[in-house]
Design a protein around this motif. Structure first.
Motif, PDB file in Angstrom:
ATOM      1  N   SER A  55       1.936   5.362   6.660  1.00 10.31           N
ATOM      2  CA  SER A  55       1.923   4.599   7.390  1.00 10.31           C
ATOM      3  C   SER A  55       0.686   5.012   8.428  1.00 10.31           C
ATOM      4  N   PHE A  56       0.083   6.193   8.321  1.00  9.18           N
ATOM      5  CA  PHE A  56      -1.111   6.334   8.926  1.00  9.18           C
ATOM      6  C   PHE A  56      -2.373   5.578   8.677  1.00  9.18           C
ATOM      7  N   TRP A  57      -2.713   5.452   7.356  1.00 12.47           N
ATOM      8  CA  TRP A  57      -3.858   4.798   6.663  1.00 12.47           C
ATOM      9  C   TRP A  57      -3.375   3.137   6.799  1.00 12.47           C
ATOM     10  N   ALA A  58      -2.129   2.741   6.721  1.00 15.72           N
ATOM     11  CA  ALA A  58      -1.687   1.485   6.711  1.00 15.72           C
ATOM     12  C   ALA A  58      -2.093   0.896   7.996  1.00 15.72           C
ATOM     13  N   ASP A  59      -1.623   1.704   9.286  1.00 13.92           N
ATOM     14  CA  ASP A  59      -1.981   1.263  10.387  1.00 13.92           C
ATOM     15  C   ASP A  59      -3.601   1.101  10.805  1.00 13.92           C
ATOM     16  N   ARG A  60      -4.352   2.254  10.300  1.00 16.98           N
ATOM     17  CA  ARG A  60      -5.472   2.039  10.547  1.00 16.98           C
ATOM     18  C   ARG A  60      -6.373   0.964   9.843  1.00 16.98           C
ATOM     19  N   VAL A  61      -5.818   0.558   8.583  1.00 11.95           N
ATOM     20  CA  VAL A  61      -6.597  -0.649   8.059  1.00 11.95           C
ATOM     21  C   VAL A  61      -6.212  -1.868   8.806  1.00 11.95           C
ATOM     22  N   LYS A  62      -4.769  -1.829   9.326  1.00 11.61           N
ATOM     23  CA  LYS A  62      -4.541  -3.155  10.008  1.00 11.61           C
ATOM     24  C   LYS A  62      -5.373  -3.170  11.482  1.00 11.61           C
ATOM     25  N   GLU A  63      -5.573  -2.161  11.992  1.00 14.72           N
ATOM     26  CA  GLU A  63      -6.292  -2.093  13.309  1.00 14.72           C
ATOM     27  C   GLU A  63      -7.864  -2.356  13.139  1.00 14.72           C
ATOM     28  N   TYR A  64      -8.484  -1.974  11.783  1.00 17.74           N
ATOM     29  CA  TYR A  64      -9.594  -2.314  11.682  1.00 17.74           C
ATOM     30  C   TYR A  64     -10.038  -3.636  11.320  1.00 17.74           C
ATOM     31  N   GLN A  65      -9.116  -4.189  10.626  1.00 16.11           N
ATOM     32  CA  GLN A  65      -9.239  -5.527  10.141  1.00 16.11           C
ATOM     33  C   GLN A  65      -9.033  -6.481  11.299  1.00 16.11           C
ATOM     34  N   ALA A  66      -7.979  -6.172  12.119  1.00 16.91           N
ATOM     35  CA  ALA A  66      -7.897  -7.004  13.430  1.00 16.91           C
ATOM     36  C   ALA A  66      -9.092  -7.130  14.231  1.00 16.91           C
ATOM     37  N   ALA A  67     -10.028  -5.947  14.268  1.00 13.60           N
ATOM     38  CA  ALA A  67     -11.102  -5.906  15.147  1.00 13.60           C
ATOM     39  C   ALA A  67     -12.193  -6.571  14.270  1.00 13.60           C
ATOM     40  N   ASN A  68     -11.854  -6.675  12.850  1.00 11.71           N
ATOM     41  CA  ASN A  68     -13.263  -7.123  12.181  1.00 11.71           C
ATOM     42  C   ASN A  68     -12.564  -8.046  10.918  1.00 11.71           C
ATOM     43  N   PRO A  69     -12.175  -9.327  11.728  1.00 11.58           N
ATOM     44  CA  PRO A  69     -11.738 -10.326  11.036  1.00 11.58           C
ATOM     45  C   PRO A  69     -12.206 -10.838   9.774  1.00 11.58           C
ATOM     46  N   ASN A  70     -13.646 -10.609   9.422  1.00 12.21           N
ATOM     47  CA  ASN A  70     -13.927 -10.980   8.281  1.00 12.21           C
ATOM     48  C   ASN A  70     -14.106  -9.757   7.272  1.00 12.21           C
ATOM     49  N   VAL A  71     -13.467  -8.674   7.521  1.00 16.46           N
ATOM     50  CA  VAL A  71     -13.394  -7.739   6.592  1.00 16.46           C
ATOM     51  C   VAL A  71     -11.970  -7.694   5.756  1.00 16.46           C
ATOM     52  N   THR A  72     -11.908  -7.323   4.658  1.00 17.81           N
ATOM     53  CA  THR A  72     -10.683  -7.455   3.853  1.00 17.81           C
ATOM     54  C   THR A  72     -10.526  -5.833   3.369  1.00 17.81           C
ATOM     55  N   ILE A  73      -9.855  -5.010   3.574  1.00 21.35           N
ATOM     56  CA  ILE A  73      -9.559  -3.747   2.912  1.00 21.35           C
ATOM     57  C   ILE A  73      -8.487  -3.578   2.132  1.00 21.35           C
ATOM     58  N   LYS A  74      -8.732  -3.524   0.518  1.00 17.38           N
ATOM     59  CA  LYS A  74      -7.523  -3.283  -0.352  1.00 17.38           C
ATOM     60  C   LYS A  74      -7.042  -1.851  -0.209  1.00 17.38           C
ATOM     61  N   ASN A  75      -5.975  -1.599   0.341  1.00 15.16           N
ATOM     62  CA  ASN A  75      -5.700  -0.419   0.596  1.00 15.16           C
ATOM     63  C   ASN A  75      -4.801   0.123  -0.701  1.00 15.16           C
ATOM     64  N   ILE A  76      -5.201   0.709  -1.500  1.00 12.37           N
ATOM     65  CA  ILE A  76      -4.721   1.237  -2.791  1.00 12.37           C
ATOM     66  C   ILE A  76      -4.230   2.453  -2.918  1.00 12.37           C
ATOM     67  N   GLY A  77      -2.969   2.763  -2.710  1.00 12.32           N
ATOM     68  CA  GLY A  77      -2.253   4.100  -2.607  1.00 12.32           C
ATOM     69  C   GLY A  77      -1.949   4.493  -4.178  1.00 12.32           C
ATOM     70  N   ILE A  78      -2.448   5.627  -4.548  1.00 16.97           N
ATOM     71  CA  ILE A  78      -2.158   5.934  -5.809  1.00 16.97           C
ATOM     72  C   ILE A  78      -1.637   7.455  -6.078  1.00 16.97           C
ATOM     73  N   GLU A  79      -0.367   7.588  -6.505  1.00 18.67           N
ATOM     74  CA  GLU A  79       0.400   8.657  -6.627  1.00 18.67           C
ATOM     75  C   GLU A  79      -0.509   9.841  -7.417  1.00 18.67           C
ATOM     76  N   ASN A  80      -0.314  11.004  -6.810  1.00 14.74           N
ATOM     77  CA  ASN A  80      -1.231  12.308  -7.052  1.00 14.74           C
ATOM     78  C   ASN A  80      -1.642  12.187  -8.626  1.00 14.74           C
ATOM     79  N   ASP A  81      -0.327  12.452  -9.242  1.00 10.76           N
ATOM     80  CA  ASP A  81      -0.625  12.827 -10.899  1.00 10.76           C
ATOM     81  C   ASP A  81      -1.277  11.543 -11.616  1.00 10.76           C
TER      82      ASP A  81
END
Length: 431
Positions: A55-81
């Motif tokens: 949730s921490f990183w998802a929230d930061r991505v949303k906040e940044y994209q809201a302030a920078n609407p021309n930026v799209t961040i593909k948030n790719i979470g990958i399991e450790n192993d």
């Protein structure tokens, strides 16, 4: 944290390689500035698949994209192993994700030598002074900085206080002899002493690494990395101490096929009360809670025991942390987002949520989780620090440490054979 390399199916690798590039224009988002009219997209590969970091990183991505609407961040979470094999497949092709998780050390150095990551010394120079020196160390080479830390921590034993009490263990063991005695008491009480993700391999290397630290000392580990020779008697003795533990059959049934964070894996086995302890990093409580019931107030922590007659200090810590590197072809928005996420007012939210330990100066007051605080306190009192061996050494050597120790734990290699094969790999890599 941790070496988990393997063969990735060709189809999967093709998909990965096709998806890794950015659609960034050279005129993408500028550091510290809101977006202009140009559209930019970048990929953010991370390990945040469990709360609270998911949730921490998802929230930061949303906040940044809201302030920078021309930026799209593909948030790719990958399991450790799965992360290491996927990253290795990509980097071996001569590419790197735009923004990606790294543990620093030998693996990051290999990426640096291949020209895959940005030197952040200048572009992030305005914030480097905000970090504690210890947290930055794993990402700095030859006076330059190639990554920024998001976490630091250490490995230790997380244990079930109720199970210890049931077995008549009044206090956590302080020496290896006391530890083996505790294992015997737990077994006598009908309690599985230790959960281990034997299939994952990297959790097993923690035991040999810590024993090498306690028996041989930090200087010996550093020297072995330079001379590529692990055949000394102290390294053999570390394996012999581990074999003493293995011979007690302390692990859960089927441990050789167990992963770490799966519903029936190492973390869940401890979390659900089916094993008394696990040797794991500061993230253990959150992964336990995410994969099982959680132990609540019954969860405790103690540092790795000393070894009688050993040359290493009982106060030396083993671990690492986590950081983020920026791919050499990433758009400016990738570093801009990283700087945004690592502002104290933002990063401290992850610390307060119990997801990470402080990496920024003055952030200590944000630690509220008692489990995280005990690790933070132990780390602050450490007399020395050793990075995970599968990160401190070149990738092939680190993988051999994992593989060879796994073979020892499985009863298929002797302590002497372990150091021999690690040395052979190290010498081969240096040629």
């Amino acid at each position: 944290m941790l070496s988990r390399r393997g063969v990735v199916a060709l189809a999967a690798s093709v998909l990965l390689l096709g998806a890794c590039g950015t659609s960034a224009d050279d005129n993408g988002a500028q550091p510290g500035a809101s977006a202009g009219s140009e559209k930019v997209t970048f990929e953010f590969w991370n390990l945040a698949t469990a709360e609270p970091l998911k949730s921490f990183w998802a929230d930061r991505v949303k906040e940044y994209q809201a302030a920078n609407p021309n930026v799209t961040i593909k948030n790719i979470g990958i399991e450790n192993d799965s992360y290491k094999p996927k990253l290795a497949t990509l980097t071996q092709s001569g590419k790197a994700p735009d923004l990606y998780s790294t543990w620093g050390g030998g693996v990051l150095k290999q990426h640096i030598e291949a020209g895959l990551v940005k030197d952040l010394s200048s572009e992030a120079g305005d914030i480097l002074g905000d970090f504690t020196p210890a947290s930055l160390a794993a990402y700095q080479f030859d006076g330059k900085t190639y990554g920024l830390p998001t976490d630091i921590g250490m490995v230790g034993f997380w244990y079930n206080k109720a199970n210890f009490a049931k077995a008549g263990i009044s206090a956590p063991p302080a020496t290896w002899t006391e530890f083996l005695d505790a294992v015997k008491k737990l077994k006598a009480a009908g309690i599985t002493p230790i959960a281990l993700a034997g299939k994952a391999k990297w959790p097993g290397h923690y035991y040999w690494a810590y024993l090498a630290m306690r028996v041989a000392g930090l200087d010996a580990l550093s020297q072995a990395g330079t001379t590529n020779d692990f055949t000394g008697p102290d390294f053999v003795a570390a394996g012999q101490r581990l074999k003493e533990l293995v011979d007690l059959q302390p692990f859960q049934k089927g441990f050789l096929n167990a992963d770490y964070s799966t519903p029936d894996g190492q973390a869940a086995t401890v979390s659900n009360g089916k094993a008394a302890m696990e040797l794991m990093g500061q993230w253990a409580p959150s992964v336990q809670k995410d994969s099982g019931k959680g132990l609540g107030d019954d969860l405790g922590f103690f540092t790795f025991p000393s070894v009688d007659g050993g040359k290493g200090s009982a106060g030396d810590a083993f671990g690492g942390g986590g950081g983020l590197a920026v791919g050499v072809n990433a758009p400016p928005a990738a570093l801009d987002f990283l700087k945004f996420a690592l502002k104290k007012e933002n990063h401290s939210k992850a610390v307060a949520a119990g997801g990470v330990l402080p990496v920024l100066k003055g952030e200590e007051s944000a630690v509220t989780d008692p489990n995280i605080k005990v690790v933070s306190d132990a780390l602050s009192a450490a007399t020395g620090f050793q990075l995970y061996l599968d990160q401190a050494y070149p990738p092939a050597v680190g993988q051999e440490v994992n593989d060879a120790v796994a073979e020892l734990i499985a009863g298929r290699k002797t302590p002497e054979e372990v150091v021999k094969v690690i040395t052979e790999t190290a010498k081969s890599e240096s040629e």
